[in-house]
Enzyme design. Structure first.
Site, mmCIF file in Angstrom:
data_model
loop_
_atom_site.group_PDB
_atom_site.id
_atom_site.type_symbol
_atom_site.label_atom_id
_atom_site.label_comp_id
_atom_site.label_asym_id
_atom_site.label_seq_id
_atom_site.Cartn_x
_atom_site.Cartn_y
_atom_site.Cartn_z
ATOM 1 N N LYS A 1 0.874 -1.185 0.000
ATOM 2 C CA LYS A 1 0.000 0.000 0.000
ATOM 3 C C LYS A 1 0.905 1.228 0.000
ATOM 4 O O LYS A 1 1.774 1.351 0.867
ATOM 5 C CB LYS A 1 -0.865 -0.042 1.259
ATOM 6 C CG LYS A 1 -1.886 1.066 1.376
ATOM 7 C CD LYS A 1 -2.901 0.692 2.465
ATOM 8 C CE LYS A 1 -3.815 1.854 2.797
ATOM 9 N NZ LYS A 1 -4.805 1.480 3.814
ATOM 10 N N ASP B 1 -16.445 -0.664 -0.379
ATOM 11 C CA ASP B 1 -15.133 -1.143 -0.841
ATOM 12 C C ASP B 1 -14.218 -1.440 0.344
ATOM 13 O O ASP B 1 -13.133 -1.986 0.161
ATOM 14 C CB ASP B 1 -14.471 -0.131 -1.787
ATOM 15 C CG ASP B 1 -14.466 1.273 -1.221
ATOM 16 O OD1 ASP B 1 -15.547 1.790 -0.909
ATOM 17 O OD2 ASP B 1 -13.383 1.856 -1.068
HETATM 18 P P1 AMP Z 1 -9.826 4.288 1.047
HETATM 19 O O1 AMP Z 1 -10.678 5.393 1.593
HETATM 20 O O2 AMP Z 1 -8.442 4.249 1.621
HETATM 21 O O3 AMP Z 1 -10.508 2.973 1.127
HETATM 22 O O4 AMP Z 1 -9.591 4.607 -0.494
HETATM 23 C C1 AMP Z 1 -10.656 4.767 -1.397
HETATM 24 C C2 AMP Z 1 -10.130 4.773 -2.815
HETATM 25 O O5 AMP Z 1 -9.221 5.869 -2.998
HETATM 26 C C3 AMP Z 1 -9.367 3.530 -3.215
HETATM 27 O O6 AMP Z 1 -9.669 3.286 -4.560
HETATM 28 C C4 AMP Z 1 -7.931 3.947 -3.023
HETATM 29 O O7 AMP Z 1 -7.054 3.193 -3.815
HETATM 30 C C5 AMP Z 1 -7.967 5.388 -3.462
HETATM 31 N N1 AMP Z 1 -6.888 6.192 -2.874
HETATM 32 C C6 AMP Z 1 -6.730 6.569 -1.586
HETATM 33 N N2 AMP Z 1 -5.617 7.309 -1.419
HETATM 34 C C7 AMP Z 1 -5.035 7.417 -2.633
HETATM 35 C C8 AMP Z 1 -3.850 8.057 -3.147
HETATM 36 N N3 AMP Z 1 -3.030 8.758 -2.348
HETATM 37 N N4 AMP Z 1 -3.593 7.947 -4.461
HETATM 38 C C9 AMP Z 1 -4.398 7.251 -5.283
HETATM 39 N N5 AMP Z 1 -5.510 6.628 -4.875
HETATM 40 C C10 AMP Z 1 -5.839 6.697 -3.570
HETATM 41 MG MG MG Z 2 -10.131 1.047 0.885
#
Ligand code: AMP
Ligand code: MG
Length: 502
Positions: free
Chosen positions: A122, A264
């Site tokens: 990650k 998700d």
């Molecule tokens: P999360 O809230 O961490 O579950 O992330 C939600 C979505 O945003 C997922 O598709 C992650 O891969 C994407 N995401 C979160 N942070 C980043 C980042 N810094 N760069 C690219 N995608 C991100």
């Molecule tokens: Mg996530």
């Protein structure tokens, strides 16, 4: 920065034996990918106990080749890493394509217990799913996920694990520039409700995805016929329902607020995943919300079982074509299954609360639990400490309890509790000991985590390592850990917020 399948791939032999059943069987849900270059990798933490369970050589992981692998700069020899695609409902809104925007699935390993697990990086750089994001992660939040997920594991709660955090030497822009980092996450799988939501757009994928999930997580169901008297996919849905009902009850019992329960971030395996804006309660408040982006309180502490049920309704929708000959029949069957969620959750929660107060779930007085929770909320009693204080009271020392809730308010409840224990013939000393085995002394308290992460971001890992030691031994009294059991100063909690996706 080199990223993408076309640039040359450095390989590392530090971990071998990766398999790729998901990428092979569900290739439309994956994209072959690789990590970005890493300017100056430095290993911050390595989980040697987990490495051992995975059959990995900790010394090899600590060597240059191993660190290159754990940073994403090198791919494991013989593996073909992928970014996975999924959809999701975020704060109730459908996002048609999310996917691993900053993660890379290196592949699968079969651990020493014979369990297949995913190994994922990650923060390893941009992917085709990065949308507006930079694809990176930073030291504080990755160390936070490592610490909280390992604390959850030590508390006996199903969760993804953390193998390592590597600082990359790349500065990453957040509110200010922060040191970049990559976390290695180990999970039963990364299948989520959102994976099914994406598959449902291409109906031919739902059945293979379900069969894959069944063989990986619910193998007992694989023998059921797709349309037999017990439909395989209905049984699968019920199995997920049961694991998730048990999981959310576990969260409630330790005062855990996940913070971003999007579909998700709801696994098919029943593991807790995605430690972004999560936090533990200190002063008990059912409406507690810590996430800076949860303005409406959708993911507040006391809403978590309802939200989980809502997320599982989204999973149910994707399975409709597999569970009934007609749409109406399928809807009726899945609605009936979903309606069992509240009872399942209540049973797990009540059984757990009964254990926390030294009883078993057959004690037949749910009001005793309800009234304690009401009392704790009214006095904003410390969620973790109060249960230890109750055990101390049973041993004849009421001081800690009186500190949490004034004596005159606990007296009537205590009389009923003692009465129940007497009626059941429970020995006070043995009961107090049983309570101490299920009520942790140390959870990752927000003020302690905050302090440790600030020091770590500035280069001093000592407070982090101390805290890590305590929260991964949550039931072990040690005088040098006493401060980890103490609540935060009220001034800290009043302003504490967590940040998502950081
Ligand atoms: P999360 O809230 O961490 O579950 O992330 C939600 C979505 O945003 C997922 O598709 C992650 O891969 C994407 N995401 C979160 N942070 C980043 C980042 N810094 N760069 C690219 N995608 C991100
Ligand atoms: Mg996530």
């Amino acid at each position: 920065m080199s990223a993408g399948p076309d640039s040359p791939t450095r390989t590392s032999p530090a971990i071998t034996g990766f398999e790729r059943t998901f990428a092979d069987e569900l290739s439309p849900l994956t994209v072959a990918w690789k990590g970005a270059d890493v300017p100056d990798p430095r290993l911050l933490v390595l989980n040697e106990e987990l490495a051992e369970t995975l059959g990995l050589d900790a010394a090899a992981l600590r060597a240059e080749d191993g660190i290159a692998l754990l940073s994403g700069a090198a791919a494991p020899a013989g593996a073909d890493p992928v970014a996975t695609a999924y959809s999701g409902h975020q704060f109730g809104n459908y996002a048609p394509l999310l996917g691993d925007g900053r993660a890379l699935l290196l592949g699968e390993l079969v651990d020493m217990n014979g369990h297949r697990v995913d190994v994922q990086l990650k923060g390893s750089g941009p992917t085709p799913f990065s949308r507006g994001g930079d694809g990176f992660a930073v030291v504080g939040p990755m160390l936070r996920e490592y610490l909280v997920s390992e604390a959850m594991h030590a508390l006996g709660i199903p969760t993804t694990r953390s193998l390592a955090v590597v600082a990359t030497g790349r500065d990453v822009r957040r509110e200010r520039l922060e040191p970049g980092a990559v976390l290695t996450r180990v999970a039963a799988s990364h299948l989520r409700v959102g994976t099914f939501e994406l598959a449902a757009r291409n109906t031919e994928l739902v059945q293979p995805l379900s069969d894959y999930a069944i063989s990986r997580h619910y193998p007992d169901l694989a023998g059921l016929a797709p349309n037999g008297s017990r439909n395989r996919y209905l049984a699968f849905f019920e199995a997920v329902l049961e694991r998730q009902a048990a999981l959310v009850a576990d969260w409630m019992l330790v005062g855990f607020v996940h913070g971003v329960m999007n579909t998700d971030n709801t696994t098919i395996s029943g593991e807790t995943i995605d430690y972004g804006p999560c936090a533990f309660l200190d002063a008990f408040d059912p409406a507690a919300v810590f996430s800076s982006i949860d303005h409406g309180g959708r993911y507040a502490f006391a809403n978590q079982s309802d939200v989980l049920k809502w997320n599982l309704a989204r999973l149910a929708e994707t399975l409709l074509p597999l569970v009934g000959p007609t749409a109406d029949e399928a809807i009726a069957v899945m609605t009936a299954a979903l309606s069992t969620f509240d009872t399942r959750y209540q049973q797990h929660f009540l059984a757990g609360m009964a254990r926390k107060i030294g009883l078993t779930d057959t004690f037949g007085e749910p009001e005793l639990v309800d009234d304690l929770v009401t009392l704790m909320a009214a006095h904003r009693a410390d969620w973790t400490g109060t249960f230890r204080a109750l055990a101390a009271e049973l041993r004849g020392d009421p001081t800690a309890l009186a500190d949490a809730i004034p004596r005159e308010h606990t007296d009537p409840w205590l009389r009923r509790w003692h009465g129940t224990l007497d009626r059941l013939g429970r020995d006070p000393a043995q009961t107090a000991a049983a309570m101490d085995r299920v009520n942790p002394l140390y959870i990752p308290r927000n003020h302690q985590v905050d302090f440790a992460l600030r020091a770590a971001t500035d280069g001093d890992l000592t407070p982090y390592e101390r805290l890590m030691d305590a929260v991964t031994h949550p039931y072990e009294p040690r005088s040098e850990w006493a401060h980890f059991g103490a609540p935060a100063p009220a001034s800290f909690n009043d302003s504490f917020q967590t940040f998502c996706g950081t």
